[in-house]
Design a protein around this motif. Structure first.
Motif, mmCIF file in Angstrom:
data_model
loop_
_atom_site.group_PDB
_atom_site.id
_atom_site.type_symbol
_atom_site.label_atom_id
_atom_site.label_comp_id
_atom_site.label_asym_id
_atom_site.label_seq_id
_atom_site.Cartn_x
_atom_site.Cartn_y
_atom_site.Cartn_z
ATOM 1 N N ALA A 1 -7.525 26.956 7.177
ATOM 2 C CA ALA A 1 -6.623 28.056 6.822
ATOM 3 C C ALA A 1 -5.721 28.369 8.007
ATOM 4 C CB ALA A 1 -7.429 29.292 6.434
ATOM 5 N N ASP B 1 -2.994 31.168 9.578
ATOM 6 C CA ASP B 1 -2.581 32.567 9.483
ATOM 7 C C ASP B 1 -1.071 32.712 9.306
ATOM 8 O OD1 ASP B 1 -5.228 33.086 10.078
ATOM 9 O OD2 ASP B 1 -4.808 34.185 11.927
ATOM 10 N N GLY C 1 -5.826 30.909 12.848
ATOM 11 C CA GLY C 1 -6.310 30.267 11.641
ATOM 12 C C GLY C 1 -7.816 30.169 11.645
ATOM 13 N N TYR D 1 -3.990 34.916 5.675
ATOM 14 C CA TYR D 1 -3.657 33.493 5.608
ATOM 15 C C TYR D 1 -2.307 33.241 4.948
ATOM 16 C CZ TYR D 1 -8.622 32.604 6.574
ATOM 17 O OH TYR D 1 -9.873 32.551 7.117
#
Length: 105
Positions: A13, A15, A60, A88
């Motif tokens: 993921a 950000d 992330g 995210y």
């Protein structure tokens, strides 16, 4: 090759650029959920934030998750506080074949 009864998944993921304050605010709730993932039918084996190279700020998340299905991982991630709070920008979930460094069963 037969599929393992509990396949592994890598969750990557990234950000949003402006998410550090939101990330920091809900981080403990996020970490609690990762520790209690079995309640959602998944097991988080490894996880942690990814970092900016120049200043080491969190940017992330990388998780290694064990689950019966990709859908179980997707549902787990959809309920994450970081998702709920819009931390995210993107999330990629991929089946993953654990090669090196696999812990004992």
């Amino acid at each position: 090759m037969a599929q393992a009864p509990h396949p592994y998944f890598a969750v990557w993921a990234t950000d949003r650029a402006d998410a550090l304050e939101r990330r920091t605010r809900v981080r403990e709730e996020h970490r609690r959920r990762l520790r209690d993932a079995h309640e959602c039918g998944v097991r988080v084996l490894h996880g942690g934030p990814t970092l900016e190279a120049q200043d080491q700020h969190m940017n992330g998340t990388l998780l290694i998750v064990q689950a019966a299905t990709l859908q179980a991982v997707q549902q787990f991630i959809e309920g994450d506080p970081y998702v709920r709070e819009g931390v995210y920008d993107s999330v990629v979930i991929r089946p993953w074949a654990w090669g090196l460094g696999r812990p004992p069963a």
